[in-house]
Design a protein around this motif. Structure first.
Motif, mmCIF file in Angstrom:
data_model
loop_
_atom_site.group_PDB
_atom_site.id
_atom_site.type_symbol
_atom_site.label_atom_id
_atom_site.label_comp_id
_atom_site.label_asym_id
_atom_site.label_seq_id
_atom_site.Cartn_x
_atom_site.Cartn_y
_atom_site.Cartn_z
ATOM 1 N N VAL A 195 -6.659 6.613 -9.579
ATOM 2 C CA VAL A 195 -7.622 7.099 -10.575
ATOM 3 C C VAL A 195 -7.101 8.271 -11.076
ATOM 4 C CG1 VAL A 195 -9.647 6.254 -9.069
ATOM 5 C CG2 VAL A 195 -8.765 8.475 -8.808
ATOM 6 N N THR A 196 -7.531 8.833 -12.029
ATOM 7 C CA THR A 196 -7.392 10.208 -12.636
ATOM 8 C C THR A 196 -8.477 11.148 -12.475
ATOM 9 O OG1 THR A 196 -5.852 9.172 -14.502
ATOM 10 C CG2 THR A 196 -6.651 11.453 -14.730
ATOM 11 N N MET A 197 -7.938 12.398 -12.023
ATOM 12 C CA MET A 197 -8.989 13.249 -11.853
ATOM 13 C C MET A 197 -8.879 14.211 -12.895
ATOM 14 S SD MET A 197 -10.479 13.218 -8.494
ATOM 15 C CE MET A 197 -11.431 14.794 -8.613
ATOM 16 N N VAL A 198 -10.192 14.953 -13.457
ATOM 17 C CA VAL A 198 -10.225 15.764 -14.447
ATOM 18 C C VAL A 198 -11.103 16.824 -14.196
ATOM 19 C CG1 VAL A 198 -10.781 16.044 -16.765
ATOM 20 C CG2 VAL A 198 -9.854 13.832 -16.196
ATOM 21 N N ARG A 199 -10.583 18.311 -14.409
ATOM 22 C CA ARG A 199 -11.384 19.344 -14.431
ATOM 23 C C ARG A 199 -11.463 19.819 -15.904
ATOM 24 N NH1 ARG A 199 -9.177 22.464 -9.248
ATOM 25 N NH2 ARG A 199 -10.277 20.962 -7.727
ATOM 26 N N VAL A 256 -16.978 24.661 -13.560
ATOM 27 C CA VAL A 256 -16.261 24.026 -13.666
ATOM 28 C C VAL A 256 -16.920 22.146 -13.453
ATOM 29 C CG1 VAL A 256 -14.033 22.901 -12.374
ATOM 30 C CG2 VAL A 256 -14.483 25.317 -12.476
ATOM 31 N N VAL A 257 -16.553 21.501 -14.231
ATOM 32 C CA VAL A 257 -16.999 20.158 -14.294
ATOM 33 C C VAL A 257 -15.730 19.221 -13.903
ATOM 34 C CG1 VAL A 257 -18.122 18.167 -15.407
ATOM 35 C CG2 VAL A 257 -18.660 20.493 -16.021
ATOM 36 N N GLU A 258 -16.044 18.419 -12.667
ATOM 37 C CA GLU A 258 -14.925 17.505 -12.241
ATOM 38 C C GLU A 258 -15.381 16.293 -12.350
ATOM 39 O OE1 GLU A 258 -11.953 18.875 -8.899
ATOM 40 O OE2 GLU A 258 -13.398 17.162 -7.871
ATOM 41 N N PHE A 259 -14.392 15.222 -12.598
ATOM 42 C CA PHE A 259 -14.991 14.055 -12.776
ATOM 43 C C PHE A 259 -13.280 12.935 -12.618
ATOM 44 C CE2 PHE A 259 -14.067 14.494 -17.176
ATOM 45 C CZ PHE A 259 -13.204 13.527 -17.507
ATOM 46 N N PHE A 260 -13.744 11.680 -12.147
ATOM 47 C CA PHE A 260 -12.696 10.841 -12.086
ATOM 48 C C PHE A 260 -13.074 9.376 -12.327
ATOM 49 C CE2 PHE A 260 -15.099 10.309 -8.113
ATOM 50 C CZ PHE A 260 -15.056 9.115 -8.004
ATOM 51 N N ASP A 261 -12.131 8.500 -12.753
ATOM 52 C CA ASP A 261 -12.400 7.177 -13.040
ATOM 53 C C ASP A 261 -10.754 6.493 -13.114
ATOM 54 O OD1 ASP A 261 -13.371 4.474 -13.756
ATOM 55 O OD2 ASP A 261 -15.211 5.945 -14.776
ATOM 56 N N LEU A 262 -10.784 5.399 -13.588
ATOM 57 C CA LEU A 262 -9.623 4.420 -13.842
ATOM 58 C C LEU A 262 -8.820 5.221 -14.862
ATOM 59 C CD1 LEU A 262 -10.667 0.916 -13.310
ATOM 60 C CD2 LEU A 262 -9.822 2.154 -11.652
ATOM 61 N N PRO A 263 -7.486 5.396 -14.795
ATOM 62 C CA PRO A 263 -6.613 5.993 -15.709
ATOM 63 C C PRO A 263 -6.829 5.716 -17.061
ATOM 64 C CG PRO A 263 -5.336 5.372 -13.756
ATOM 65 C CD PRO A 263 -6.565 4.755 -13.581
ATOM 66 N N GLU A 264 -7.160 4.233 -17.453
ATOM 67 C CA GLU A 264 -7.267 3.878 -18.835
ATOM 68 C C GLU A 264 -8.647 4.393 -19.365
ATOM 69 O OE1 GLU A 264 -7.702 1.002 -16.245
ATOM 70 O OE2 GLU A 264 -5.813 1.915 -15.836
ATOM 71 N N LYS A 265 -9.722 4.371 -18.558
ATOM 72 C CA LYS A 265 -10.946 5.029 -19.078
ATOM 73 C C LYS A 265 -11.097 6.568 -19.244
ATOM 74 C CE LYS A 265 -15.854 4.592 -17.910
ATOM 75 N NZ LYS A 265 -16.832 3.706 -17.279
ATOM 76 N N ASP A 314 -8.258 8.038 -20.036
ATOM 77 C CA ASP A 314 -7.600 8.505 -21.393
ATOM 78 C C ASP A 314 -8.209 8.308 -22.505
ATOM 79 O OD1 ASP A 314 -5.046 8.915 -19.869
ATOM 80 O OD2 ASP A 314 -4.603 6.672 -20.263
ATOM 81 N N ARG A 315 -9.171 7.361 -22.339
ATOM 82 C CA ARG A 315 -10.340 7.193 -23.602
ATOM 83 C C ARG A 315 -11.322 8.497 -23.505
ATOM 84 N NH1 ARG A 315 -12.952 2.828 -22.129
ATOM 85 N NH2 ARG A 315 -14.877 3.985 -21.771
ATOM 86 N N VAL A 316 -11.763 8.746 -22.479
ATOM 87 C CA VAL A 316 -12.718 9.885 -22.368
ATOM 88 C C VAL A 316 -12.005 11.007 -23.030
ATOM 89 C CG1 VAL A 316 -13.881 11.171 -20.740
ATOM 90 C CG2 VAL A 316 -14.034 8.744 -20.627
ATOM 91 N N LEU A 317 -10.864 11.348 -22.541
ATOM 92 C CA LEU A 317 -10.205 12.608 -22.768
ATOM 93 C C LEU A 317 -10.075 12.834 -24.154
ATOM 94 C CD1 LEU A 317 -7.562 13.051 -20.015
ATOM 95 C CD2 LEU A 317 -10.002 14.378 -20.349
ATOM 96 N N GLN A 318 -9.737 11.635 -25.054
ATOM 97 C CA GLN A 318 -9.564 11.495 -26.502
ATOM 98 C C GLN A 318 -10.998 12.157 -27.260
ATOM 99 O OE1 GLN A 318 -8.429 7.647 -27.924
ATOM 100 N NE2 GLN A 318 -6.552 7.790 -26.983
ATOM 101 N N ASP A 319 -12.031 11.853 -26.790
ATOM 102 C CA ASP A 319 -13.283 12.311 -27.295
ATOM 103 C C ASP A 319 -13.456 13.709 -26.824
ATOM 104 O OD1 ASP A 319 -13.924 9.999 -28.845
ATOM 105 O OD2 ASP A 319 -15.041 8.913 -27.010
ATOM 106 N N LEU A 320 -13.181 14.060 -25.622
ATOM 107 C CA LEU A 320 -13.634 15.194 -25.089
ATOM 108 C C LEU A 320 -12.641 16.527 -25.643
ATOM 109 C CD1 LEU A 320 -15.178 16.675 -22.736
ATOM 110 C CD2 LEU A 320 -13.346 16.230 -21.074
ATOM 111 N N ASN A 321 -11.420 16.374 -25.895
ATOM 112 C CA ASN A 321 -10.386 17.156 -26.505
ATOM 113 C C ASN A 321 -10.761 17.587 -27.889
ATOM 114 O OD1 ASN A 321 -8.999 17.791 -24.137
ATOM 115 N ND2 ASN A 321 -7.565 15.708 -24.512
ATOM 116 N N GLN A 322 -11.849 16.708 -28.449
ATOM 117 C CA GLN A 322 -12.146 17.071 -29.840
ATOM 118 C C GLN A 322 -13.086 18.453 -29.954
ATOM 119 O OE1 GLN A 322 -13.198 13.623 -32.364
ATOM 120 N NE2 GLN A 322 -11.406 12.640 -31.398
ATOM 121 N N ALA A 344 -4.397 10.699 -8.841
ATOM 122 C CA ALA A 344 -5.025 10.637 -7.511
ATOM 123 C C ALA A 344 -5.350 9.248 -7.062
ATOM 124 C CB ALA A 344 -6.282 11.526 -7.381
ATOM 125 N N ARG A 345 -5.671 8.987 -5.721
ATOM 126 C CA ARG A 345 -5.723 7.830 -5.208
ATOM 127 C C ARG A 345 -7.119 7.794 -4.446
ATOM 128 N NH1 ARG A 345 -1.226 6.289 -1.580
ATOM 129 N NH2 ARG A 345 -0.325 8.406 -2.063
#
Length: 103
Positions: free
Chosen positions: A6-10, A66-75, A77-85, A97-98
């Protein structure tokens, strides 16, 4: 033990930015990521050097969040494209992470 990558994001915000509700709605309703937790800090500062903190004498409404979330790496990546805007540059951190999926 069955592990899944998975990928963790903060995401670092402050209450004064008024972005928490928008972010939570985006992650929950729009993107349906696997897990989200929001933390309210008692003190913090970022690149600007402006301190955000709570004392016993005041109830600050500009504390760090701080907002923390995780999901599969492909998902993620897509979420971060929108979020970074709409989240300021330098306020999103991610790492691989695993997740234990049981046996």
């Amino acid at each position: 033990m069955n592990l899944t990558e998975v990928t963790m994001v903060r995401v670092y915000l402050t209450e004064g930015d008024h972005q928490l509700r928008k972010l939570l709605d985006f992650l929950h309703r729009d993107e349906q990521v696997s897990g989200v937790t929001a933390f309210r800090g008692i003190a913090g500062f970022g690149r600007s050097g402006k301190a955000h903190e709570s004392t016993l004498l005041d109830i600050s409404m500009d504390l760090p969040l701080v907002v923390e979330f995780f999901d599969l790496p492909e998902k993620v990546d897509r979420v971060l494209q929108d979020l970074n805007q709409w989240v300021e540059p330098g306020h999103v951190v991610s790492w691989p992470a695993r997740m234990n999926m049981g046996e």
